[in-house]
Structure formats: structure tokens, C-alpha cells
Design a protein around this motif. Structure first.
Motif, PDB file in Angstrom:
ATOM      1  N   VAL A  39      73.202  94.992 -67.329  1.00  0.00           N
ATOM      2  CA  VAL A  39      72.749  94.669 -65.978  1.00  0.00           C
ATOM      3  C   VAL A  39      71.263  94.896 -65.797  1.00  0.00           C
ATOM      4  O   VAL A  39      70.678  94.447 -64.833  1.00  0.00           O
ATOM      5  CB  VAL A  39      73.528  95.481 -64.914  1.00  0.00           C
ATOM      6  CG1 VAL A  39      74.987  95.119 -64.930  1.00  0.00           C
ATOM      7  CG2 VAL A  39      73.325  96.968 -65.125  1.00  0.00           C
ATOM      8  N   ASP A  40      70.645  95.623 -66.711  1.00  0.00           N
ATOM      9  CA  ASP A  40      69.221  95.899 -66.585  1.00  0.00           C
ATOM     10  C   ASP A  40      68.455  95.185 -67.691  1.00  0.00           C
ATOM     11  O   ASP A  40      67.557  95.726 -68.307  1.00  0.00           O
ATOM     12  CB  ASP A  40      68.961  97.399 -66.621  1.00  0.00           C
ATOM     13  CG  ASP A  40      69.581  98.071 -67.843  1.00  0.00           C
ATOM     14  OD1 ASP A  40      70.287  97.397 -68.602  1.00  0.00           O
ATOM     15  OD2 ASP A  40      69.341  99.272 -68.026  1.00  0.00           O
ATOM     16  N   GLU A  41      68.846  93.942 -67.906  1.00  0.00           N
ATOM     17  CA  GLU A  41      68.299  93.177 -69.026  1.00  0.00           C
ATOM     18  C   GLU A  41      66.811  92.903 -68.841  1.00  0.00           C
ATOM     19  O   GLU A  41      66.283  92.930 -67.753  1.00  0.00           O
ATOM     20  CB  GLU A  41      69.070  91.870 -69.213  1.00  0.00           C
ATOM     21  CG  GLU A  41      68.898  90.877 -68.098  1.00  0.00           C
ATOM     22  CD  GLU A  41      69.827  91.104 -66.936  1.00  0.00           C
ATOM     23  OE1 GLU A  41      69.609  90.448 -65.910  1.00  0.00           O
ATOM     24  OE2 GLU A  41      70.739  91.924 -67.028  1.00  0.00           O
ATOM     25  N   MET A  42      66.189  92.603 -69.947  1.00  0.00           N
ATOM     26  CA  MET A  42      64.777  92.236 -69.962  1.00  0.00           C
ATOM     27  C   MET A  42      64.704  90.712 -70.083  1.00  0.00           C
ATOM     28  O   MET A  42      65.667  90.060 -70.477  1.00  0.00           O
ATOM     29  CB  MET A  42      64.082  92.890 -71.162  1.00  0.00           C
ATOM     30  CG  MET A  42      64.290  94.390 -71.236  1.00  0.00           C
ATOM     31  SD  MET A  42      63.614  95.261 -69.838  1.00  0.00           S
ATOM     32  CE  MET A  42      61.902  95.257 -70.264  1.00  0.00           C
TER      33      MET A  42
ATOM     34  N   ILE B  17      72.875 107.886 -68.769  1.00  0.00           N
ATOM     35  CA  ILE B  17      71.753 107.165 -68.156  1.00  0.00           C
ATOM     36  C   ILE B  17      72.265 106.244 -67.053  1.00  0.00           C
ATOM     37  O   ILE B  17      71.671 106.145 -65.988  1.00  0.00           O
ATOM     38  CB  ILE B  17      70.967 106.379 -69.229  1.00  0.00           C
ATOM     39  CG1 ILE B  17      70.168 107.351 -70.089  1.00  0.00           C
ATOM     40  CG2 ILE B  17      70.055 105.336 -68.599  1.00  0.00           C
ATOM     41  CD1 ILE B  17      69.563 106.724 -71.324  1.00  0.00           C
ATOM     42  N   HIS B  18      73.393 105.555 -67.301  1.00  0.00           N
ATOM     43  CA  HIS B  18      73.942 104.682 -66.259  1.00  0.00           C
ATOM     44  C   HIS B  18      74.386 105.481 -65.041  1.00  0.00           C
ATOM     45  O   HIS B  18      74.190 105.040 -63.905  1.00  0.00           O
ATOM     46  CB  HIS B  18      75.098 103.844 -66.806  1.00  0.00           C
ATOM     47  CG  HIS B  18      74.630 102.669 -67.598  1.00  0.00           C
ATOM     48  ND1 HIS B  18      74.008 101.585 -67.039  1.00  0.00           N
ATOM     49  CD2 HIS B  18      74.666 102.418 -68.926  1.00  0.00           C
ATOM     50  CE1 HIS B  18      73.692 100.720 -67.965  1.00  0.00           C
ATOM     51  NE2 HIS B  18      74.072 101.199 -69.130  1.00  0.00           N
ATOM     52  N   LEU B  19      74.983 106.646 -65.251  1.00  0.00           N
ATOM     53  CA  LEU B  19      75.376 107.485 -64.119  1.00  0.00           C
ATOM     54  C   LEU B  19      74.148 107.913 -63.318  1.00  0.00           C
ATOM     55  O   LEU B  19      74.150 107.898 -62.089  1.00  0.00           O
ATOM     56  CB  LEU B  19      76.160 108.707 -64.603  1.00  0.00           C
ATOM     57  CG  LEU B  19      77.555 108.412 -65.146  1.00  0.00           C
ATOM     58  CD1 LEU B  19      78.132 109.642 -65.824  1.00  0.00           C
ATOM     59  CD2 LEU B  19      78.472 107.926 -64.036  1.00  0.00           C
TER      60      LEU B  19
ATOM     61  N   SER C 196      72.828 104.885 -61.417  1.00  0.00           N
ATOM     62  CA  SER C 196      73.710 104.582 -60.286  1.00  0.00           C
ATOM     63  C   SER C 196      73.482 105.564 -59.143  1.00  0.00           C
ATOM     64  O   SER C 196      73.470 105.169 -57.974  1.00  0.00           O
ATOM     65  CB  SER C 196      75.177 104.631 -60.714  1.00  0.00           C
ATOM     66  OG  SER C 196      75.435 103.633 -61.663  1.00  0.00           O
ATOM     67  N   SER C 197      73.289 106.834 -59.465  1.00  0.00           N
ATOM     68  CA  SER C 197      73.085 107.817 -58.393  1.00  0.00           C
ATOM     69  C   SER C 197      71.793 107.525 -57.636  1.00  0.00           C
ATOM     70  O   SER C 197      71.732 107.673 -56.420  1.00  0.00           O
ATOM     71  CB  SER C 197      73.092 109.243 -58.945  1.00  0.00           C
ATOM     72  OG  SER C 197      71.915 109.524 -59.667  1.00  0.00           O
TER      73      SER C 197
ATOM     74  N   ARG D  78      71.523 106.495 -53.648  1.00  0.00           N
ATOM     75  CA  ARG D  78      70.664 107.237 -52.714  1.00  0.00           C
ATOM     76  C   ARG D  78      69.697 106.314 -51.980  1.00  0.00           C
ATOM     77  O   ARG D  78      69.243 106.635 -50.892  1.00  0.00           O
ATOM     78  CB  ARG D  78      69.902 108.338 -53.438  1.00  0.00           C
ATOM     79  CG  ARG D  78      70.777 109.516 -53.803  1.00  0.00           C
ATOM     80  CD  ARG D  78      69.967 110.735 -54.193  1.00  0.00           C
ATOM     81  NE  ARG D  78      69.051 110.517 -55.288  1.00  0.00           N
ATOM     82  CZ  ARG D  78      69.329 110.669 -56.581  1.00  0.00           C
ATOM     83  NH1 ARG D  78      70.532 111.042 -56.938  1.00  0.00           N
ATOM     84  NH2 ARG D  78      68.420 110.462 -57.494  1.00  0.00           N
ATOM     85  N   GLN D  79      69.382 105.166 -52.564  1.00  0.00           N
ATOM     86  CA  GLN D  79      68.460 104.227 -51.926  1.00  0.00           C
ATOM     87  C   GLN D  79      69.177 103.255 -50.988  1.00  0.00           C
ATOM     88  O   GLN D  79      68.520 102.584 -50.194  1.00  0.00           O
ATOM     89  CB  GLN D  79      67.693 103.436 -52.988  1.00  0.00           C
ATOM     90  CG  GLN D  79      66.746 104.296 -53.787  1.00  0.00           C
ATOM     91  CD  GLN D  79      66.105 103.528 -54.940  1.00  0.00           C
ATOM     92  OE1 GLN D  79      66.526 102.436 -55.285  1.00  0.00           O
ATOM     93  NE2 GLN D  79      65.087 104.118 -55.523  1.00  0.00           N
ATOM     94  N   ALA D  80      70.488 103.191 -51.090  1.00  0.00           N
ATOM     95  CA  ALA D  80      71.249 102.239 -50.277  1.00  0.00           C
ATOM     96  C   ALA D  80      71.354 102.724 -48.834  1.00  0.00           C
ATOM     97  O   ALA D  80      71.304 103.919 -48.549  1.00  0.00           O
ATOM     98  CB  ALA D  80      72.654 102.065 -50.864  1.00  0.00           C
TER      99      ALA D  80
END
Length: 187
Positions: free
Chosen positions: A20-23, A97-99, A102-103, A107-109
Motif C-alpha cells: 500500500v505504500d508503493e513507490m 512497521i505496519h502497526l 497504522s497507529s 491518530r491523524q484521522a
């Protein structure tokens, strides 16, 4: 790592290799993805649910395969970069790293977008205790900033004779950099 010979689902495996965090270099053809966009999923919830179930089933099969490999490989020390256990450590670190990512996203949502999940109950200990005057809430030490003196830090390290796990971007040319004094939270 050439640790397995049988595939579980080649199409999903290829999709998940991108992530999901592709370049830009690994994401030139988004039309070839098998998952729906948010709009497409809302248009056809049954198809979206079917795909989600396929992914969940895939994860169960991957877990079974990895568990079997872990049981079949005796632990070896030190863990070297060509070791089966290096791959396992990379998987563990990658999940962490994914956890962490996601956290940060949660927190930004907007709070209206964050929903409680039964598997992750709200913490009711310490300062999160429902009664702020309780002994549990009052006994929490304050989280203060501690000074860290200026000093030198190392960036990079050699692959040869490494005795601890690391990501590939941690290796290469070793450099030493001066870091000014700063403060860091105690907890």
C-alpha cells in the motif's frame, strides 16, 4: 529467499508484493490491481466482501505455511543474512512497521472516522482509568523530558560479521555524525 516451492495464490502474492505504500517505480500500472477502489467497493459491496474474504483466507494459509516452516527449521545462532531466520526476523519487523504506521494514520484521522474494535479495547488503566481521582490514575508518574547530551552517532554498518538483524538500508558505508543535544520523553 527460496524458502518455499509451492505458491498459495500467485495473483494475490504479486499484488501484496507491491503493498500500500508503493513507490512510483513499482506502481506503474494500477489498472492491473485485483482489488477495488473505495468507490468500486461501495458500488458492489458483495464483490468487495468476497474479495476481502479471499484475502483473509489467503492470510490464514500463509500463516499455516510460515508456522510449518518455523517448526521445520532449527534455530541457529548467529542469525546471518542468508539464514531462514533472517527472513522471519524481517517479517516480524515489517509487521511492526505496519502497526506503527497504522497507529499514526489513526491518530491523524478525524475522531468521527475512528470506530472502536472489540479486539482492541480502550485502555482503562493508569491515566486512562474512568475515574481520574482513582489511585490507578493518580499514581501514574508524569512523563517528563530528559536531556540527551550532544554526541556522535553511527549511520550504516557492514554486512560482514554482523551479529544482529537489520534492514538492508541500515547496511553499507559506515558514517559518523555529530548530533546536537536534545530532549526525549522518559516513557
Amino acid at each position: 529467499g527460496k524458502m518455499i516451492s509451492d505458491r498459495i495464490d500467485p495473483v494475490l502474492e504479486m499484488q501484496m508484493a507491491v503493498g500500500v505504500d508503493e513507490m512510483s517505480w513499482d506502481d506503474w500500472d494500477s489498472n492491473s490491481y485485483v482489488w477495488q477502489s473505495g468507490a468500486e467497493a461501495r458500488q458492489d459491496p458483495a464483490l468487495a466482501t468476497e474479495f476481502l474474504q479471499k484475502v483473509l483466507d489467503f492470510r490464514v494459509e500463509v500463516r499455516k505455511m510460515v508456522d510449518g516452516l518455523i517448526q521445520a527449521h532449527p534455530m541457529e545462532w548467529p542469525i546471518k543474512k542468508d539464514s531462514f531466520w533472517w527472513v522471519i526476523m524481517m517479517g516480524i519487523e515489517h509487521e511492526r512497521i505496519h502497526l506503527e504506521t497504522s497507529s499514526v494514520i489513526h491518530r491523524q484521522a478525524e475522531l468521527s472516522k475512528v470506530q472502536p474494535v472489540g479486539a482492541f479495547p480502550v485502555c482503562d488503566q493508569g491515566r486512562f482509568h474512568p475515574d481520574p481521582n482513582s489511585v490507578a490514575a493518580q499514581s501514574m508518574p508524569p512523563n517528563r523530558l530528559l536531556p540527551v547530551p550532544a554526541g556522535t552517532t553511527r549511520l550504516g554498518r557492514a554486512w560482514e560479521d554482523t551479529k544482529i538483524y537489520g534492514w538492508d538500508n541500515e547496511f553499507g558505508r559506515e558514517q559518523h555524525r555529530q548530533v546536537p543535544a536534545f530532549n526525549a520523553s522518559e516513557y
